[in-house]
Scaffold this motif. Structure first.
Motif, PDB file in Angstrom:
ATOM      1  N   GLN A   1      56.773  16.479  67.970  1.00  0.00           N
ATOM      2  CA  GLN A   1      55.970  15.884  69.030  1.00  0.00           C
ATOM      3  C   GLN A   1      54.679  16.684  69.198  1.00  0.00           C
ATOM      4  O   GLN A   1      54.537  17.526  70.080  1.00  0.00           O
ATOM      5  CB  GLN A   1      56.768  15.845  70.341  1.00  0.00           C
ATOM      6  N   ASP A   2      53.748  16.427  68.292  1.00  0.00           N
ATOM      7  CA  ASP A   2      52.474  17.129  68.261  1.00  0.00           C
ATOM      8  C   ASP A   2      51.407  16.109  67.908  1.00  0.00           C
ATOM      9  O   ASP A   2      51.403  15.561  66.799  1.00  0.00           O
ATOM     10  CB  ASP A   2      52.509  18.253  67.219  1.00  0.00           C
TER      11      ASP A   2
ATOM     12  N   GLU B   1      58.638  20.443  70.507  1.00  0.00           N
ATOM     13  CA  GLU B   1      59.680  19.466  70.813  1.00  0.00           C
ATOM     14  C   GLU B   1      59.825  18.502  69.620  1.00  0.00           C
ATOM     15  O   GLU B   1      58.863  18.232  68.904  1.00  0.00           O
ATOM     16  CB  GLU B   1      59.304  18.663  72.062  1.00  0.00           C
ATOM     17  N   TRP B   2      61.042  17.994  69.434  1.00  0.00           N
ATOM     18  CA  TRP B   2      61.326  17.064  68.355  1.00  0.00           C
ATOM     19  C   TRP B   2      61.952  15.797  68.903  1.00  0.00           C
ATOM     20  O   TRP B   2      62.620  15.818  69.930  1.00  0.00           O
ATOM     21  CB  TRP B   2      62.290  17.686  67.343  1.00  0.00           C
ATOM     22  N   ALA B   3      61.745  14.683  68.215  1.00  0.00           N
ATOM     23  CA  ALA B   3      62.356  13.415  68.604  1.00  0.00           C
ATOM     24  C   ALA B   3      62.736  12.608  67.373  1.00  0.00           C
ATOM     25  O   ALA B   3      62.188  12.816  66.301  1.00  0.00           O
ATOM     26  CB  ALA B   3      61.386  12.612  69.469  1.00  0.00           C
TER      27      ALA B   3
ATOM     28  N   ARG C   1      57.489  15.923  59.956  1.00  0.00           N
ATOM     29  CA  ARG C   1      58.863  15.472  60.116  1.00  0.00           C
ATOM     30  C   ARG C   1      59.793  16.384  59.327  1.00  0.00           C
ATOM     31  O   ARG C   1      59.398  16.964  58.306  1.00  0.00           O
ATOM     32  CB  ARG C   1      58.974  14.027  59.622  1.00  0.00           C
TER      33      ARG C   1
ATOM     34  N   THR D   1      60.940  13.971  64.234  1.00  0.00           N
ATOM     35  CA  THR D   1      59.488  14.048  64.184  1.00  0.00           C
ATOM     36  C   THR D   1      58.983  15.042  65.218  1.00  0.00           C
ATOM     37  O   THR D   1      59.419  15.040  66.370  1.00  0.00           O
ATOM     38  CB  THR D   1      58.858  12.669  64.450  1.00  0.00           C
TER      39      THR D   1
END
Length: 264
Positions: A168-169, A262-264, A175, A166
């Motif tokens: 990070q915004d 950034e992604w998580a 996604r 997902t």
């Protein structure tokens, strides 16, 4: 060519009431040439870039009810289209066209995920799918646009075994789905900016050398930009509606602005 993993985007085509006009439009905007239509398979006509198959166009099927809506359809690879169709049903999706053999080319079905987006499944035979990807005039990316992200996320993960990340915004619910760490598909939540009557759909992206020139060419031939051109960390892109109503996107992946999120 090795078989693509199940769930990999493998082909795209679109139905047009005026195929000749569509060939003129996409020939100019994306630089496509076209092969001979196959009367045995509903005058299905493949599009080529640099002599390699990248997509196809087809007229409506005889006897089709109502005014057909032109739209691009994305197909996902499967080693067994019948087994994939059963998983689609089990995950809450709908099989719109039962698995069928298309001569020696392969087998297919059409389906709809629970939030409404239509897509296809392709089990390759002599036709394995894209012969060119990620280069000018060819498929490069796709995104599921939906108002019900939970349904779409659960469905695609359940059918194809995708893992997801997902963005990070805080301003965007976005996604990506991947297999083996390689992102294959995006998912975007439809906001109030979308017309209320617009259904969920999968938007196909084609690579171009210059996004603005592609938009100019589309407008010159009766199309319109419905979003963009806009810069992003992934490339300069725009969503275009062609003169017959089919929506697609173009992106210049070499023109990138900003830092990747950034992604998580």
């Amino acid at each position: 060519m090795a078989a693509r993993p199940e769930g990999t985007p493998v082909w795209t085509d679109a139905m047009f009431t005026d195929v000749e006009s569509a060939k003129t439009f996409y020939g100019d905007v994306l630089g496509w040439t076209f092969g001979e239509s196959s009367s045995e398979f509903g005058n299905y006509t493949q599009a080529y870039k640099n002599g390699k198959a990248v997509a196809a166009v087809v007229p409506p099927m005889p006897g089709q009810d109502g005014e057909p809506q032109s739209a691009w359809c994305l197909y996902f690879a499967s080693p067994d289209v019948s087994a994939t169709a059963e998983r689609i049903r089990g995950a809450g999706g709908t099989v719109l066209m039962e698995p069928m053999r298309v001569g020696e080319f392969g087998s297919m079905c059409l389906a709809q995920e629970p939030s409404g987006a239509v897509f296809g499944i392709w089990q390759g035979g002599t036709h394995e799918g894209f012969e060119l990807e990620g280069e000018t005039g060819s498929y490069v990316w796709a995104e599921v646009f939906t108002r019900e992200p939970g349904k779409a996320d659960d469905f695609f993960g359940g059918v194809f075994g995708y893992r997801s990340k997902t963005m990070q915004d805080g301003e965007m619910d976005y996604r990506t789905f991947d297999l083996g760490g390689d992102p294959l598909l995006g998912r975007m939540v439809m906001t109030e900016e979308f017309p209320a009557e617009a259904p969920s759909y999968i938007q196909v992206y084609f690579a171009v050398d210059n996004c603005d020139k592609a938009v100019e060419a589309a407008r010159r031939l009766g199309g319109q930009a419905i979003f963009g051109p806009m810069d992003s960390p992934f490339g300069r892109y725009a969503a275009i509606q062609d003169p017959q109503g089919a929506v697609f996107a173009v992106i210049d992946v070499r023109t990138r602005v900003g830092e990747e999120p950034e992604w998580a």
